[in-house]
Design an enzyme around this catalytic site. Sequence first.
Site, PDB file in Angstrom:
ATOM      1  N   ASP A 205      -1.296   8.644  -1.820  1.00  0.00           N
ATOM      2  CA  ASP A 205      -1.179   9.724  -2.806  1.00  0.00           C
ATOM      3  C   ASP A 205      -2.000  10.891  -2.286  1.00  0.00           C
ATOM      4  OD1 ASP A 205      -1.600  11.506  -4.893  1.00  0.00           O
ATOM      5  OD2 ASP A 205      -2.533  10.052  -6.235  1.00  0.00           O
TER       6      ASP A 205
ATOM      7  N   GLU B  55     -28.493  25.122  -3.592  1.00  0.00           N
ATOM      8  CA  GLU B  55     -29.384  24.052  -3.144  1.00  0.00           C
ATOM      9  C   GLU B  55     -28.708  22.683  -3.227  1.00  0.00           C
ATOM     10  OE1 GLU B  55     -32.595  23.301  -6.037  1.00  0.00           O
ATOM     11  OE2 GLU B  55     -31.602  24.814  -7.292  1.00  0.00           O
ATOM     12  N   THR B  56     -27.923  22.501  -4.286  1.00  0.00           N
ATOM     13  CA  THR B  56     -27.174  21.269  -4.511  1.00  0.00           C
ATOM     14  C   THR B  56     -25.838  21.672  -5.103  1.00  0.00           C
ATOM     15  OG1 THR B  56     -29.212  20.019  -4.944  1.00  0.00           O
ATOM     16  CG2 THR B  56     -27.167  19.034  -5.725  1.00  0.00           C
TER      17      THR B  56
ATOM     18  N   HIS C 174      -5.531   9.035  -1.303  1.00  0.00           N
ATOM     19  CA  HIS C 174      -5.956   7.651  -1.534  1.00  0.00           C
ATOM     20  C   HIS C 174      -4.742   6.768  -1.775  1.00  0.00           C
ATOM     21  CE1 HIS C 174      -5.327   7.815  -5.969  1.00  0.00           C
ATOM     22  NE2 HIS C 174      -5.762   9.067  -5.863  1.00  0.00           N
ATOM     23  N   CYS C 175      -4.959   5.480  -1.746  1.00  0.00           N
ATOM     24  CA  CYS C 175      -3.911   4.514  -2.057  1.00  0.00           C
ATOM     25  C   CYS C 175      -3.780   4.414  -3.574  1.00  0.00           C
ATOM     26  CB  CYS C 175      -4.246   3.161  -1.456  1.00  0.00           C
ATOM     27  SG  CYS C 175      -2.901   1.952  -1.531  1.00  0.00           S
TER      28      CYS C 175
ATOM     29  N   HIS D  89       0.849  -1.190   0.000  1.00  0.00           N
ATOM     30  CA  HIS D  89       0.000   0.000   0.000  1.00  0.00           C
ATOM     31  C   HIS D  89       0.882   1.237   0.000  1.00  0.00           C
ATOM     32  CE1 HIS D  89      -3.687  -2.286   0.768  1.00  0.00           C
ATOM     33  NE2 HIS D  89      -3.014  -2.961   1.686  1.00  0.00           N
TER      34      HIS D  89
ATOM     35  N   HIS E 150     -26.707  17.418  -1.222  1.00  0.00           N
ATOM     36  CA  HIS E 150     -27.863  18.293  -1.017  1.00  0.00           C
ATOM     37  C   HIS E 150     -28.317  18.129   0.424  1.00  0.00           C
ATOM     38  CE1 HIS E 150     -31.747  20.274  -1.815  1.00  0.00           C
ATOM     39  NE2 HIS E 150     -32.295  19.290  -1.124  1.00  0.00           N
TER      40      HIS E 150
ATOM     41  N   HIS F  91      -3.489  14.424  -2.968  1.00  0.00           N
ATOM     42  CA  HIS F  91      -3.788  15.394  -4.017  1.00  0.00           C
ATOM     43  C   HIS F  91      -3.339  16.797  -3.633  1.00  0.00           C
ATOM     44  CE1 HIS F  91      -7.133  12.940  -6.271  1.00  0.00           C
ATOM     45  NE2 HIS F  91      -6.044  12.228  -6.027  1.00  0.00           N
TER      46      HIS F  91
ATOM     47  N   HIS G 228      -8.009  -0.701  -4.887  1.00  0.00           N
ATOM     48  CA  HIS G 228      -7.766  -0.232  -3.534  1.00  0.00           C
ATOM     49  C   HIS G 228      -8.692   0.936  -3.185  1.00  0.00           C
ATOM     50  CE1 HIS G 228      -3.616  -2.158  -2.613  1.00  0.00           C
ATOM     51  NE2 HIS G 228      -4.203  -2.831  -3.581  1.00  0.00           N
TER      52      HIS G 228
ATOM     53  N   MET H 212      -9.930   2.714   0.428  1.00  0.00           N
ATOM     54  CA  MET H 212      -8.684   3.409   0.753  1.00  0.00           C
ATOM     55  C   MET H 212      -8.649   4.831   0.225  1.00  0.00           C
ATOM     56  SD  MET H 212      -5.547   0.726   0.863  1.00  0.00           S
ATOM     57  CE  MET H 212      -4.647   1.787   2.000  1.00  0.00           C
TER      58      MET H 212
ATOM     59  N   HIS I 150     -27.839  13.756  -4.253  1.00  0.00           N
ATOM     60  CA  HIS I 150     -29.123  14.004  -4.916  1.00  0.00           C
ATOM     61  C   HIS I 150     -29.283  13.281  -6.244  1.00  0.00           C
ATOM     62  CE1 HIS I 150     -32.985  15.868  -5.575  1.00  0.00           C
ATOM     63  NE2 HIS I 150     -32.884  16.493  -4.395  1.00  0.00           N
TER      64      HIS I 150
END
Length: 382
Positions: A128, A310-311, A165-166, A125, A286, A130, A176, A181, A337
């Site tokens: 990463d 709203e969303t 994440h992996c 494993h 939402h 971002h 993964h 993950m 939503h």
Amino acid sequence: MLTRRAAMMGAAGIAALPVLAKAAKAEEIMDTSMAAPADLSSLKRIKRKLVRPPMVHEHEQEAPAEPRIVEFEMQIVEKEIEVDDGAYLQAMTFNGSVPGPMMVVHEGDYVELTLYNSPENLLQHNIDFHSATGALGGGSLTLINPGEKTTLRFKATRPGTFVYHCAPGGPMIPWHVVSGMSGCIMVLPRGGLTDHKGDPVRYDRVFYIGENDFYIPKDENGDYKRFEDVAESYPDTLEVMNGLIPSHVVFNGKVGSLTGDNALHAAQGEKILFVHSQANRDTRPHLIGGHGDLVWERGKFNNTPQRDLETWFIAGGSAGAALYEFLQPGVYAYVNHNLIEAVNLGATAHVVVEGDWNNDLMEQVQAPVEYNAAYEGKTALP
């Protein structure tokens, strides 16, 4: 390299070995040993203990004058989790939770993570970020076998909410990720959040919602399959994954993880920062009965927040943030939503808000009563 433990997997796991062997590269390990070391000896170090989502560890909203090195520890755990009644996933997790815990630092701080791959695990494993710059987000510098640990440090140069994440390489990456993950890191501006006018904004608490799409295989009778370990689950799971139709879309690891006795709680007048991540698919949060007062839809705090949504939209592989002040008591449903995914597949959370009802905002003028259908309501017809 393929671990000794992986080489001793059962017959079902052996079918996955060629793929595992190809993937064990983290897309080529980088050698940074020739680079000059960074001298951070003058910076203060602090340790943060991670907590299980949807809660977030203690942190300041405004940073002190000088950047700090913020130390975290996180353990990778492969384990079976129950996603719904009778539906079990051979999960891969950061710190044993799905999603992994949320980390909070400030722009200019250094994140220093010690990552442990438990000896009981079968697979390699890594992580990463971002939010990081270089080396596949740290993925090529953190690839570890079961029983190994590594420490990565990176400078948080961009404020916002970001997925981690992996990403061990090749076909292992999506497997993964959809096995649990992923997680989120929030990099706050040093002076804290600001609104559309540039004025300071504070929140009373953070709720971290990690959304996952799971792909749990079924047998010939339509029942969900259950596997001995994560390696045995791979061939059948891969087939379902490649169909791109999830069996479950859930918040925080399982159906009902944030409803009923597990519901979130707030008080009338509190400002809640909802941080929502999805490492694989697009989604659209939402809040039923509420709004996004301020929304950083793509999660980046250098950008002016949108107002009164709203969303809002969270692109796959990203995290967003929305601030809302609860004005009325009651039970609020926080949903994806795509209502099919919310109601039928599991992507629903509840926020229970205590307080006093305000009839000026909403009032039931008349409770339901029977009416004479022969005479009343005719003007409502087309």
